[in-house]
Design a protein around this motif. Structure first.
Motif, PDB file in Angstrom:
ATOM      1  N   LEU A  40       0.978  -1.254  -0.058  1.00  0.00           N
ATOM      2  CA  LEU A  40      -0.001  -0.303  -0.321  1.00  0.00           C
ATOM      3  C   LEU A  40       1.013   1.282  -0.032  1.00  0.00           C
ATOM      4  CD1 LEU A  40      -2.830   0.932   0.103  1.00  0.00           C
ATOM      5  CD2 LEU A  40      -2.990   0.995   3.057  1.00  0.00           C
ATOM      6  N   ARG A  41       1.666   1.286   1.221  1.00  0.00           N
ATOM      7  CA  ARG A  41       2.537   2.445   0.636  1.00  0.00           C
ATOM      8  C   ARG A  41       3.490   2.387  -0.859  1.00  0.00           C
ATOM      9  NH1 ARG A  41       7.159   1.284   3.779  1.00  0.00           N
ATOM     10  NH2 ARG A  41       7.974   3.441   3.304  1.00  0.00           N
ATOM     11  N   ALA A  42       3.932   1.704  -0.523  1.00  0.00           N
ATOM     12  CA  ALA A  42       4.831   0.992  -2.631  1.00  0.00           C
ATOM     13  C   ALA A  42       3.602   2.194  -3.485  1.00  0.00           C
ATOM     14  CB  ALA A  42       4.987   0.394  -2.885  1.00  0.00           C
ATOM     15  N   LYS A  43       2.096   1.006  -3.641  1.00  0.00           N
ATOM     16  CA  LYS A  43       1.329   2.248  -4.433  1.00  0.00           C
ATOM     17  C   LYS A  43       0.455   3.424  -4.091  1.00  0.00           C
ATOM     18  CE  LYS A  43      -3.299   0.936  -5.668  1.00  0.00           C
ATOM     19  NZ  LYS A  43      -4.849  -0.086  -5.159  1.00  0.00           N
ATOM     20  N   GLN A  44       0.777   3.742  -3.019  1.00  0.00           N
ATOM     21  CA  GLN A  44       0.783   5.412  -2.834  1.00  0.00           C
ATOM     22  C   GLN A  44       2.037   6.296  -3.366  1.00  0.00           C
ATOM     23  OE1 GLN A  44      -0.217   5.233   1.385  1.00  0.00           O
ATOM     24  NE2 GLN A  44      -2.696   4.872   0.556  1.00  0.00           N
ATOM     25  N   GLY A  45       3.480   5.924  -3.433  1.00  0.00           N
ATOM     26  CA  GLY A  45       4.271   6.222  -3.978  1.00  0.00           C
ATOM     27  C   GLY A  45       5.846   6.663  -2.953  1.00  0.00           C
ATOM     28  N   GLU A  46       5.323   6.186  -2.056  1.00  0.00           N
ATOM     29  CA  GLU A  46       6.709   5.965  -0.911  1.00  0.00           C
ATOM     30  C   GLU A  46       7.560   4.667  -0.861  1.00  0.00           C
ATOM     31  OE1 GLU A  46       4.296   5.686   3.047  1.00  0.00           O
ATOM     32  OE2 GLU A  46       2.609   6.564   2.302  1.00  0.00           O
ATOM     33  N   CYS A  47       8.335   4.517  -1.743  1.00  0.00           N
ATOM     34  CA  CYS A  47       9.008   3.474  -1.672  1.00  0.00           C
ATOM     35  C   CYS A  47       9.774   3.939  -3.246  1.00  0.00           C
ATOM     36  CB  CYS A  47       8.363   1.918  -2.025  1.00  0.00           C
ATOM     37  SG  CYS A  47       7.844   1.606  -0.045  1.00  0.00           S
ATOM     38  N   GLY A  48       9.973   4.765  -3.367  1.00  0.00           N
ATOM     39  CA  GLY A  48      10.908   5.622  -4.567  1.00  0.00           C
ATOM     40  C   GLY A  48      12.078   4.977  -4.808  1.00  0.00           C
ATOM     41  N   GLN A  49      12.787   5.247  -3.186  1.00  0.00           N
ATOM     42  CA  GLN A  49      14.079   4.353  -3.345  1.00  0.00           C
ATOM     43  C   GLN A  49      14.573   3.105  -3.315  1.00  0.00           C
ATOM     44  OE1 GLN A  49      11.874   5.040  -0.885  1.00  0.00           O
ATOM     45  NE2 GLN A  49      12.389   3.556   0.875  1.00  0.00           N
ATOM     46  N   TRP A  50      13.105   2.200  -3.501  1.00  0.00           N
ATOM     47  CA  TRP A  50      13.837   0.661  -4.151  1.00  0.00           C
ATOM     48  C   TRP A  50      13.837   0.369  -5.778  1.00  0.00           C
ATOM     49  CZ3 TRP A  50       9.817  -3.754  -1.816  1.00  0.00           C
ATOM     50  CH2 TRP A  50       9.994  -3.149  -0.148  1.00  0.00           C
ATOM     51  N   LEU A  51      13.461   2.167  -6.615  1.00  0.00           N
ATOM     52  CA  LEU A  51      13.504   1.884  -7.786  1.00  0.00           C
ATOM     53  C   LEU A  51      15.145   2.565  -8.255  1.00  0.00           C
ATOM     54  CD1 LEU A  51      10.097   3.974  -8.249  1.00  0.00           C
ATOM     55  CD2 LEU A  51      10.943   0.977  -8.535  1.00  0.00           C
ATOM     56  N   THR A  52      16.197   1.831  -6.991  1.00  0.00           N
ATOM     57  CA  THR A  52      17.277   2.728  -7.720  1.00  0.00           C
ATOM     58  C   THR A  52      18.618   1.886  -7.423  1.00  0.00           C
ATOM     59  OG1 THR A  52      17.790   3.775  -5.334  1.00  0.00           O
ATOM     60  CG2 THR A  52      16.936   5.445  -6.727  1.00  0.00           C
ATOM     61  N   ASP A  53      17.827   0.664  -7.217  1.00  0.00           N
ATOM     62  CA  ASP A  53      19.599  -0.210  -7.242  1.00  0.00           C
ATOM     63  C   ASP A  53      18.765  -1.738  -8.057  1.00  0.00           C
ATOM     64  OD1 ASP A  53      21.641  -1.795  -5.288  1.00  0.00           O
ATOM     65  OD2 ASP A  53      19.924  -3.203  -5.257  1.00  0.00           O
ATOM     66  N   PRO A  54      19.607  -2.499  -8.386  1.00  0.00           N
ATOM     67  CA  PRO A  54      18.929  -4.199  -9.192  1.00  0.00           C
ATOM     68  C   PRO A  54      18.159  -4.812  -7.705  1.00  0.00           C
ATOM     69  CG  PRO A  54      20.909  -3.034  -9.433  1.00  0.00           C
ATOM     70  CD  PRO A  54      21.207  -2.324  -8.879  1.00  0.00           C
ATOM     71  N   ALA A  59      12.804  -6.572  -5.763  1.00  0.00           N
ATOM     72  CA  ALA A  59      11.816  -6.605  -4.600  1.00  0.00           C
ATOM     73  C   ALA A  59      10.754  -5.806  -4.991  1.00  0.00           C
ATOM     74  CB  ALA A  59      12.807  -6.321  -3.411  1.00  0.00           C
ATOM     75  N   TYR A  60      10.754  -4.741  -5.736  1.00  0.00           N
ATOM     76  CA  TYR A  60       9.533  -2.989  -6.334  1.00  0.00           C
ATOM     77  C   TYR A  60       8.704  -3.879  -6.668  1.00  0.00           C
ATOM     78  CZ  TYR A  60       7.003   0.487  -7.501  1.00  0.00           C
ATOM     79  OH  TYR A  60       5.455   1.707  -7.292  1.00  0.00           O
ATOM     80  N   ILE A  61       9.517  -5.208  -7.316  1.00  0.00           N
ATOM     81  CA  ILE A  61       8.458  -5.837  -9.015  1.00  0.00           C
ATOM     82  C   ILE A  61       7.855  -6.194  -7.900  1.00  0.00           C
ATOM     83  CG2 ILE A  61       8.561  -6.933 -10.783  1.00  0.00           C
ATOM     84  CD1 ILE A  61      11.363  -5.485 -11.634  1.00  0.00           C
ATOM     85  N   ILE A  62       8.579  -7.327  -7.780  1.00  0.00           N
ATOM     86  CA  ILE A  62       7.375  -8.614  -6.515  1.00  0.00           C
ATOM     87  C   ILE A  62       6.769  -8.228  -5.813  1.00  0.00           C
ATOM     88  CG2 ILE A  62       7.530 -10.305  -5.008  1.00  0.00           C
ATOM     89  CD1 ILE A  62      10.603 -10.595  -6.603  1.00  0.00           C
ATOM     90  N   LEU A  63       7.013  -6.834  -5.121  1.00  0.00           N
ATOM     91  CA  LEU A  63       5.949  -6.809  -4.415  1.00  0.00           C
ATOM     92  C   LEU A  63       4.285  -6.081  -5.033  1.00  0.00           C
ATOM     93  CD1 LEU A  63       4.933  -5.913  -1.206  1.00  0.00           C
ATOM     94  CD2 LEU A  63       6.626  -3.066  -2.085  1.00  0.00           C
ATOM     95  N   MET A  64       4.900  -5.144  -6.390  1.00  0.00           N
ATOM     96  CA  MET A  64       3.454  -4.851  -7.234  1.00  0.00           C
ATOM     97  C   MET A  64       3.143  -5.543  -8.392  1.00  0.00           C
ATOM     98  SD  MET A  64       3.750  -2.196  -5.647  1.00  0.00           S
ATOM     99  CE  MET A  64       2.983  -0.429  -6.267  1.00  0.00           C
TER     100      MET A  64
END
Length: 194
Positions: A40-54, A59-64
């Motif tokens: 839910l936090r990622a959906k709301q844009g709160e996990c942007g730092q997850w997009l900066t590392d391979p 993990a972000y892709i699996i989560l979403m």
């Protein structure tokens, strides 16, 4: 707070390849309990730092992409963050970050393309699996081809219609009544064997 390492440890190590595509109410509940708030936090844009590392972007892709399919099985909410996963996957592929993950886990970079109702994404998924999963990609390729076939035929996945509140047209109804996706997979396997 859940970290990218928590997602990867759970999905890649604890669940592993044998459990990734199993239909299990227990697994669905475990994912919901452990990861819903982070999703839910990622959906709301709160996990942007997850997009900066391979590794973090995986993990972000699996989560979403993967986790909502478990958490919200048979509901339109299961597809509600597909666009986030697809954007992240395209970024990772462009940067060749997918190549830093060993097979078969590498497939999770390509599944958002496979889940897209866009034929260009379907074609790209097949190219990625063929080019970048030479060791373990055979089964993933079969399913990528099956997904592409459905999109070629209908322009969307008819088996999502009910969950998404979409009207099912007569050709889609005939397809669903004839076994839907499982039939598409069997037909491709039959063609391959001939």
């Amino acid at each position: 707070m859940v970290t990218p390492e928590d997602v990867l440890s759970f999905w890649l190590d604890e669940i592993g390849a044998k459990g990734w595509y199993a239909v299990s109410r227990d697994l669905d509940e475990k994912i919901r309990t452990s990861f819903h708030d982070t999703w839910l936090r990622a959906k709301q844009g709160e996990c942007g730092q997850w997009l900066t590392d391979p590794k973090d972007i995986l993990a972000y892709i699996i989560l979403m992409d993967q986790f909502p399919r478990n958490m919200f099985r048979d509901s339109g909410e299961a597809f509600s963050t597909d666009r986030h996963a697809l954007a992240a996957a395209k970024t990772a592929i462009r940067r060749k970050w997918d190549l830093r993950t060993e097979e078969p886990a590498r497939q999770f970079f390509y599944l958002p393309l496979m889940h897209s109702e866009n034929l260009c994404d379907q074609e790209r998924c097949i190219r990625m699996v063929c080019d970048r999963m030479p060791k373990t990609g055979a089964n993933t390729l079969l399913h990528a081809r099956a997904h592409r076939e459905v999109i070629r035929q209908f322009g969307r996945f008819p088996y999502r219609n009910e969950a998404l509140g979409r009207e099912t047209n007569p050709p889609e109804r005939a397809y669903l009544d004839a076994g839907a996706y499982a039939t598409t997979v069997r037909e491709l396997q039959h063609k391959d064997a001939a």
